[in-house]
Design an enzyme around this catalytic site. Sequence first.
Site, PDB file in Angstrom:
ATOM      1  N   GLY A 151       1.018  -1.083   0.128  1.00  0.00           N
ATOM      2  CA  GLY A 151      -0.070   0.217  -0.034  1.00  0.00           C
ATOM      3  C   GLY A 151       1.298   1.152   0.111  1.00  0.00           C
ATOM      4  N   SER A 152       0.506   2.317   1.033  1.00  0.00           N
ATOM      5  CA  SER A 152       0.387   3.859   0.603  1.00  0.00           C
ATOM      6  C   SER A 152       2.222   3.968   1.389  1.00  0.00           C
ATOM      7  CB  SER A 152       0.109   4.505   1.215  1.00  0.00           C
ATOM      8  OG  SER A 152      -1.340   4.501   0.646  1.00  0.00           O
TER       9      SER A 152
END
Length: 588
Positions: free
Chosen positions: A310-311
């Site tokens: 993810g981020s």
Amino acid sequence: MNRNPSNRNGRKAQAKARQYPSVLSWRFAFVLLSISAVFITLLSRAAWLQVIEPDMLVSQGDMRSLRVHSDKVLRGTIVDRHGEALAVSVPVEAIWADPKVVLERNAPADERRWHALADILQMTPAQLLSRIGDNPQRRFVYLQRQVNPAVVDYVKKLQVPGIFFREESRRFYPAGEVTAQLVGFTNVDDEGVEGIEKRFDAILTGTDGRKVFRKDAKGREIEVLEREQSQPPANLQLSIDQRIQSVAYRELKKAVLSHGATSGSAVVVDVHTGEVLAMVNSPSFNPNNRRNTPAHRFRNRAITDTFEPGSTMKPLAVLSALEFGSAKLDTVVDTHPGTMRIGGSWVRDPVNYRQLDLTGIIQKSSNMGVAKLVLDMPHEHVLSLYGNLGLGEDTGLGLQGESSGLFSHRRRWSDFERATFSYGYGLSVTAVQLARAYSMLGNGGYNRPLTILKSDEPFAAEPVLAKKHAQAMLEMMEANIGPGGTATRAQVPGYRVGGKTGTARKAVAGGYGDDYIASFAGVGPVSNPRLATVVVINEPAGDFYHGGEIAAPVFASIMGAAMQLLNLPPDAGSRPVITAVSGGAHAG
């Protein structure tokens, strides 16, 4: 004609006398042949035993007089970097039976002793008899291994015929569940089967001494035929700091339980040496009593379980643009209107951030910002930089079961795949891989293999990032933790730390499901980096599932305690080095 009866009688007597020698000669020949046959038979048997097949007699003699004595050596000790014991061997005894002696002495007939023996071994008398069997040719059968001293003393006092004892050792793990998946454990024969115990089994295992000797009828040693000296094992010193390990496990376990998560992992790495200072997983198990423990709990999830990060990949995407030259430290990216359609799919930010500089992209965790940066350069460069940061390869730990993640090097990528790749989809990593990548941000951009062993001299390092870009990224991630960022709960009082949250949906067949992976990766202290820490929470239940909500507080607790335990000076009063990193959004 002379018909004198006396003459006739004399001739008969002479004839009879002549018959006796013939009868005696026949009998003598029979006896002589019989004796010869017996002698030849004995001689043949002796020749057969002595010349053709002497081994049987030798083995029979050896069974009566030859003995072998072993000098047992205990398995090597595993300690942490400060010498605290993580795995030690303690001497114990095994209880065994000689079925021949048990049956010949009719030991089960003494019901009081027999029932007492069965009870202490947690068997019924019938089960005990079945274990020993009814074959008098068997001479050895284990009744129980690694028995505690109290039980051994009790059994010795019973004096059951045919029951004997044998020295062996048992592994004990003082840290218990705190280091369970990392250290692993041994089987009943003291062979490593999981974790460090398996990886370094050859080092931790010594060689028993051995003496072969002959004894006389009174049991006295009369001749030593062979002697081998024992070879002691080596002890193993890990890079783990048991103090940090304990704090990390406590905070991770608390978060997993409080958020109803399936599992969690945390890793702490020294950015300058590559030494792993802590590696924990939850739920764990008690390595000193593994009975009824599900096998999946033995897995060291920090190195085996992969997830889409993810981020937490966004700092790497921004660094790709800086390294390629398509962006500079003062670059501003227009993210208006907050959405972007690519090939029939959408890239979105939660709000329209309009214009963001690079610090603002990290601070706001903008999908639009990193997607536009990545789409503005060749994807081969992005893949190359991610590979240089250790993604898609082993970390150097060499532990059993370590995964290299999923990292595709295919040539054809759609623009949407490239965009989602920039914020952590389309690849998978392990917690320890992510920690290694972030350690390169903390050490000025040098790629160094990780190690689980304490090392006086770090492995050689290879520069993969410009030092100013690595320093700038630390300060960008620090803005993410400050006011206006997505990870304010990762702040550590008295210290400057930088990091990035990650919240990713878990992939299922045909797409993505409703479960999440929450993560946080960060470095501290920012002014003089020493530690990189990664926290992963798998499938949290309830309304809170974002990395900034559940993983960031765990990071703060672990990082704060670790920096204090290492006596790192607080740096909250220091100033950023890269003054061009101002952060924030710009009016559009």
